[in-house]
Design an enzyme around this catalytic site. Sequence first.
Site, PDB file in Angstrom:
ATOM      1  CG  ASP A 379      24.466  23.440  -8.814  1.00  0.00           C
ATOM      2  OD1 ASP A 379      24.872  22.677  -7.878  1.00  0.00           O
ATOM      3  OD2 ASP A 379      25.260  24.314  -9.248  1.00  0.00           O
ATOM      4  CB  THR A 380      19.856  25.105  -5.944  1.00  0.00           C
ATOM      5  OG1 THR A 380      19.814  23.721  -6.000  1.00  0.00           O
ATOM      6  CG2 THR A 380      18.747  25.725  -5.247  1.00  0.00           C
ATOM      7  CB  THR A 381      18.024  30.044  -8.333  1.00  0.00           C
ATOM      8  OG1 THR A 381      18.308  31.404  -7.991  1.00  0.00           O
ATOM      9  CG2 THR A 381      16.536  29.994  -8.345  1.00  0.00           C
TER      10      THR A 381
END
Length: 571
Positions: A379-381
């Site tokens: 999860d990540t941006t």
Amino acid sequence: MPLLVVKGRRSNFMRCFLVAILICLWSCLLQAQDRSYGRSMVVTDRGIVATSHSLASQAGAQILARGGSAMDAAIAANAVLGVTEPMMNGIGGDLFLLYWDAKSGKLYGLNASGWAPKNLSIDFLKKEGVKVMPEEGIQSVTVPGAVDGWAKAHERFGRLPWKDLFTPAIYDAEHGYAVPEIIHDFWVVGARRLSQTPEAQRVFLPHGRPPALGEQFLNPDLGKTLRLLADKGPAEFYRGEIAQAILKTSAALGGTMQADDLAEFSAEWVEPISTEYRGWRVYELPPNGQGMAALEMLNVMATFESDKEGPQGVVELHKKIEAMKLAYTDLYRYDADPRFANIPVQALLSKQYAKQRAALVDPQKANCSPASGTPAKSDTTYLSVVDKDGNIVSLIQSVYDYFGSGVAVGGMGFLLHDRGGLFVLDPNHPNALAPRKRPFHTIIPAFMERGDQHIGFGIMGGSNQPLAHAQFVSNLVDYGMNIQGALSAPRFTIRDTGEPINCTIVIESRITPEVQEQLRRKGHDLVVRKEYSALMGRGQAVLHNSKTGANFGASDPRADGSAEPEPIPLP
């Protein structure tokens, strides 16, 4: 009389001509006003910053307005995201980026993913009674690479002083911000992981619960840490006070991190990999990331014609789903740290190999147990930025799972990632855990170009990313969508469970019931989500036209963010 006939015919002709013009104009107006995506692109001759949180987009745009480069804006925006999306990213995670230099036309790649501590090994974990690689807790932690990635990128492509880039993030950490919709939902889902340490609960569950929608969240400890970084420089993270806090936290929990694991780490400039897709050149980063899967999927798709029923028709969706399965089985079989394993990237991306894999696609039946291929040896941006000069940054950063390892660094206000959880404990696998080795990585930035058009794009979300990239490219190339339409269009994805690829496909409900039923008849097991599901990833994109100088920005409606134009300077 003949003259009257001629005049009458000419009059009728003019009336028909005018009617035709009006019909044409009305049709054009309908096309402009009746569309399948819900927001317009941002269009300007100045810079644009597109992120998954509006505060981060605004911070980056302000940096551009102060004369900062695209890289300056990207770092500032990323720092804000570490404050506003703590379950997704932060200085305790890793980073990858692509940078397109408008003047030279050269594309640069940076791998800022950290390595395993030198004392973390398969034998060590076995002696601890661990049989499966931990996916949370201190033994899932590898060295965070994001800060050194910022430092190397700023040194090469920054304009403003390092210290100035952190002012917006420090302000948001110390003064707080109102928690938006999607981030609130992620906070609730990921709250369980914060039980790993009392420190994580203290910082991120300040009232014993996730912040409510619209509630102000402050993180003064992170504000202090960002001030240390701003004032003393990136070395503070790897050799200074922040490093000491990381080591103290690790030791207290039985971790293996040592001072030299941090001090000796260095992000690495790498050469991007690419393929040609119907006249466009599409770029990803090489392993240990999963970008090669996006390119292999495109190569397989390119062996088929795009379907006239459109991107949400059964023929097109079936083709893409089956191409994805073939690419992902190869990804999971071969991908790893290239310093430790011989990865046949060129062979996997060859057009001949794509034809071999495409021959396995049955147009009438889903393949529920695809096998990896055998390529010839050889999860990540996410955020994207374009500045007024046309330079583009395509950057992705992550702490991996919601709230990473769940381990918060004492007194520093940030979490350590759990990227080491992607190692395997089979010593014969290319991605086997080993000291100073980087794990297989899911986060990938992307870039594509043809002629005068240059696009930085990315769509985050674990295993979702390669298949989401391929769908974005196809929407734009095969079906003529603009970057906002290509981001907003319905997508499919897979369950991010780590299990072998099978026939379970997650799909948005905007795919018509008729098409869903036809896909089920072919053997696809569909899990239908709402119209705009964050499970499909949250993407951003910018486009620079080097002929006209115009810039375009797009932000995914599946996130809380926006594409913000660089404001005009105020007197």
